[in-house]
Design an enzyme around this catalytic site. Sequence first.
Site, PDB file in Angstrom:
ATOM      1  N   ARG A 127      19.425 -52.142  39.247  1.00 17.67           N
ATOM      2  CA  ARG A 127      18.714 -50.872  39.510  1.00 17.67           C
ATOM      3  C   ARG A 127      18.028 -50.890  40.876  1.00 17.67           C
ATOM      4  NH1 ARG A 127      21.536 -50.490  35.958  1.00 17.67           N
ATOM      5  NH2 ARG A 127      21.203 -49.637  33.891  1.00 17.67           N
TER       6      ARG A 127
ATOM      7  N   SER B 151      16.091 -44.246  30.681  1.00 21.65           N
ATOM      8  CA  SER B 151      15.213 -45.424  30.609  1.00 21.65           C
ATOM      9  C   SER B 151      14.068 -45.245  31.598  1.00 21.65           C
ATOM     10  CB  SER B 151      15.989 -46.690  30.968  1.00 21.65           C
ATOM     11  OG  SER B 151      17.090 -46.818  30.123  1.00 21.65           O
TER      12      SER B 151
ATOM     13  N   GLU C  78      11.587 -47.503  36.252  1.00 22.53           N
ATOM     14  CA  GLU C  78      12.903 -47.263  36.867  1.00 22.53           C
ATOM     15  C   GLU C  78      12.885 -45.881  37.526  1.00 22.53           C
ATOM     16  OE1 GLU C  78      16.404 -48.087  34.344  1.00 22.53           O
ATOM     17  OE2 GLU C  78      17.304 -46.263  35.178  1.00 22.53           O
TER      18      GLU C  78
HETATM   19  C1  LIG Z   1      19.530 -39.106  29.480  1.00 22.91           C
HETATM   20  C2  LIG Z   1      19.596 -40.001  30.692  1.00 22.91           C
HETATM   21  C3  LIG Z   1      20.355 -41.158  30.657  1.00 22.91           C
HETATM   22  C4  LIG Z   1      20.438 -41.984  31.786  1.00 22.91           C
HETATM   23  N1  LIG Z   1      21.201 -43.107  31.712  1.00 22.91           N
HETATM   24  C5  LIG Z   1      21.318 -43.920  32.778  1.00 22.91           C
HETATM   25  C6  LIG Z   1      22.124 -45.088  32.720  1.00 22.91           C
HETATM   26  O1  LIG Z   1      22.766 -45.377  31.711  1.00 22.91           O
HETATM   27  N2  LIG Z   1      22.176 -45.878  33.820  1.00 22.91           N
HETATM   28  C7  LIG Z   1      21.508 -45.575  34.973  1.00 22.91           C
HETATM   29  O2  LIG Z   1      21.602 -46.346  35.928  1.00 22.91           O
HETATM   30  N3  LIG Z   1      20.742 -44.469  35.064  1.00 22.91           N
HETATM   31  C8  LIG Z   1      20.624 -43.638  33.993  1.00 22.91           C
HETATM   32  N4  LIG Z   1      19.847 -42.511  34.079  1.00 22.91           N
HETATM   33  C9  LIG Z   1      19.100 -42.220  35.317  1.00 22.91           C
HETATM   34  C10 LIG Z   1      19.813 -41.217  36.262  1.00 22.91           C
HETATM   35  O3  LIG Z   1      20.821 -40.533  35.590  1.00 22.91           O
HETATM   36  C11 LIG Z   1      20.425 -41.913  37.473  1.00 22.91           C
HETATM   37  O4  LIG Z   1      19.448 -42.630  38.174  1.00 22.91           O
HETATM   38  C12 LIG Z   1      21.082 -40.923  38.445  1.00 22.91           C
HETATM   39  O5  LIG Z   1      21.807 -41.610  39.442  1.00 22.91           O
HETATM   40  C13 LIG Z   1      20.074 -39.990  39.124  1.00 22.91           C
HETATM   41  O6  LIG Z   1      20.805 -38.999  39.811  1.00 22.91           O
HETATM   42  P1  LIG Z   1      20.119 -37.636  40.260  1.00 22.91           P
HETATM   43  O7  LIG Z   1      21.093 -36.909  41.104  1.00 22.91           O
HETATM   44  O8  LIG Z   1      19.614 -36.915  39.073  1.00 22.91           O
HETATM   45  O9  LIG Z   1      18.924 -38.197  41.137  1.00 22.91           O
HETATM   46  P2  LIG Z   1      17.489 -37.539  41.371  1.00 22.91           P
HETATM   47  O10 LIG Z   1      16.664 -37.723  40.148  1.00 22.91           O
HETATM   48  O11 LIG Z   1      17.634 -36.164  41.917  1.00 22.91           O
HETATM   49  O12 LIG Z   1      16.936 -38.471  42.513  1.00 22.91           O
HETATM   50  C14 LIG Z   1      16.631 -39.832  42.252  1.00 22.91           C
HETATM   51  C15 LIG Z   1      16.111 -40.470  43.537  1.00 22.91           C
HETATM   52  O13 LIG Z   1      17.151 -40.514  44.506  1.00 22.91           O
HETATM   53  C16 LIG Z   1      16.823 -39.733  45.679  1.00 22.91           C
HETATM   54  N5  LIG Z   1      18.057 -39.055  46.057  1.00 22.91           N
HETATM   55  C17 LIG Z   1      18.780 -38.175  45.313  1.00 22.91           C
HETATM   56  N6  LIG Z   1      19.910 -37.824  45.974  1.00 22.91           N
HETATM   57  C18 LIG Z   1      19.890 -38.484  47.159  1.00 22.91           C
HETATM   58  C19 LIG Z   1      20.779 -38.556  48.286  1.00 22.91           C
HETATM   59  N7  LIG Z   1      21.920 -37.873  48.325  1.00 22.91           N
HETATM   60  N8  LIG Z   1      20.426 -39.343  49.338  1.00 22.91           N
HETATM   61  C20 LIG Z   1      19.274 -40.038  49.330  1.00 22.91           C
HETATM   62  N9  LIG Z   1      18.405 -40.020  48.290  1.00 22.91           N
HETATM   63  C21 LIG Z   1      18.714 -39.264  47.214  1.00 22.91           C
HETATM   64  C22 LIG Z   1      15.698 -38.802  45.247  1.00 22.91           C
HETATM   65  O14 LIG Z   1      14.855 -38.471  46.329  1.00 22.91           O
HETATM   66  C23 LIG Z   1      14.986 -39.655  44.197  1.00 22.91           C
HETATM   67  O15 LIG Z   1      14.114 -40.575  44.820  1.00 22.91           O
HETATM   68  C24 LIG Z   1      19.746 -41.645  32.964  1.00 22.91           C
HETATM   69  C25 LIG Z   1      18.985 -40.459  33.007  1.00 22.91           C
HETATM   70  C26 LIG Z   1      18.912 -39.650  31.885  1.00 22.91           C
HETATM   71  C27 LIG Z   1      18.125 -38.367  31.948  1.00 22.91           C
END
Ligand SMILES: Cc1cc2nc3c(=O)[nH]c(=O)nc-3n(C[C@H](O)[C@H](O)[C@H](O)COP(=O)(O)OP(=O)(O)OC[C@H]3O[C@@H](n4cnc5c(N)ncnc54)[C@H](O)[C@@H]3O)c2cc1C
Length: 337
Positions: free
Chosen positions: A164, A238, A333
């Site tokens: 992570r 998580s 996380e």
């Molecule tokens: C139900 C659920 C289950 C999940 N299961 C998992 C799992 O199994 N494994 C896992 O690893 N994660 C899991 N996650 C966490 C999440 O899905 C991941 O971390 C995902 O990659 C976040 O993507 P996002 O586009 O929503 O990011 P955001 O929440 O929009 O952003 C996350 C961070 O990244 C930054 N960011 C976003 N896009 C960019 C970009 N293009 N360039 C630079 N910075 C950026 C943002 O500023 C922020 O700091 C889960 C979440 C949920 C709600």
Amino acid sequence: MNIQEHVSLRPYNTFGFSHYARYFTSIGDTDSLQAAFSWAHARNLHTLVLGGGSNILLRGDFHGLVIHIAIKGIGVWKEDDSYVWVKCGAGEIWHQVVLHCIAQGWGGLENLSLIPGTVGAAPMQNIGAYGVEIKDVFDHLEAFEIATGELRTFDGPTCKFGYRESIFKHEAKGKYIISSVTFRLTKHPEFNTTYGALQETLEKMNVHTLNLKAVSDAVIHIRQSKLPDPAQLGNAGSFFKNPVVSTRQFEELKNTYPDLPSYPQANGVKVPAGWLIEACGWKGKRMGAVGVHHQQALVLVNYGEGTGEEVEALARSIQESVKEKFGIDLQPEVNFI
Ligand SMILES: Cc1cc2nc3c(=O)[nH]c(=O)nc-3n(C[C@H](O)[C@H](O)[C@H](O)COP(=O)(O)OP(=O)(O)OC[C@H]3O[C@@H](n4cnc5c(N)ncnc54)[C@H](O)[C@@H]3O)c2cc1C
């Protein structure tokens, strides 16, 4: 570039908090990224980059410019007899990319099915599930450097992926916007079904010959039965990382708590944060409009009208309990905004 004012961020965070952005823009290409940063810079405004908002904790309104990444596109960058290199825009929805690759017969992403969010955020924390992390299929990414406006290429070692973790959460934090990610996928899939309930689920589904779709379906089935759907119950998956403790600390803990599960690592022993939280009695507990999920103690939830501040207070209380009982510091996380 279209800048909107006073935009609700409710659809842009999976906790479903009703905070507002002072300014908001959705970006479809890197030229617009440059324009958005120049616009914010000229007004001395902070910026917040968002993908799907599935890994953030919004603790209030955002008084600067929210830049929503909507850079699209999935294409073959190159291929040989064994592999295909697939380049994806940062704004592509992660699960849609996984399904697209499975439909083409390209292996490597199937264990990562149904993880919410966008492609661009995936390298930030080296997303992982069911024994696979994106570092396993990662080739390179392109990122917009805010200070210079130039596009830079990062290969795997430069990204410094860990559990992570990546460079983008440390020395490169706040300096780059990921615009595309290229994965190296295999044309002759080898399956990784050793993790957790995956093998058992495949058997229950009567899958005798493994294929990409079957593995993906099994992962989806397990995830849907274990994790709350953010569309029904606000959450960010998580909330804490699984801590890695020293072998010595683990042995001491194991004497007191013989049931403590463990996963040996190169640098110590990983223990499940959910187990620790549950052992402290938090599973299913509710504090006002927020709480700890009744099935999965690692997931904090918003029952509807909760706030980011409430989740933060709950998270701090959980951290204190775990520290007091086990002497372990839980690290979030989720990104606090
Ligand atoms: C139900 C659920 C289950 C999940 N299961 C998992 C799992 O199994 N494994 C896992 O690893 N994660 C899991 N996650 C966490 C999440 O899905 C991941 O971390 C995902 O990659 C976040 O993507 P996002 O586009 O929503 O990011 P955001 O929440 O929009 O952003 C996350 C961070 O990244 C930054 N960011 C976003 N896009 C960019 C970009 N293009 N360039 C630079 N910075 C950026 C943002 O500023 C922020 O700091 C889960 C979440 C949920 C709600």
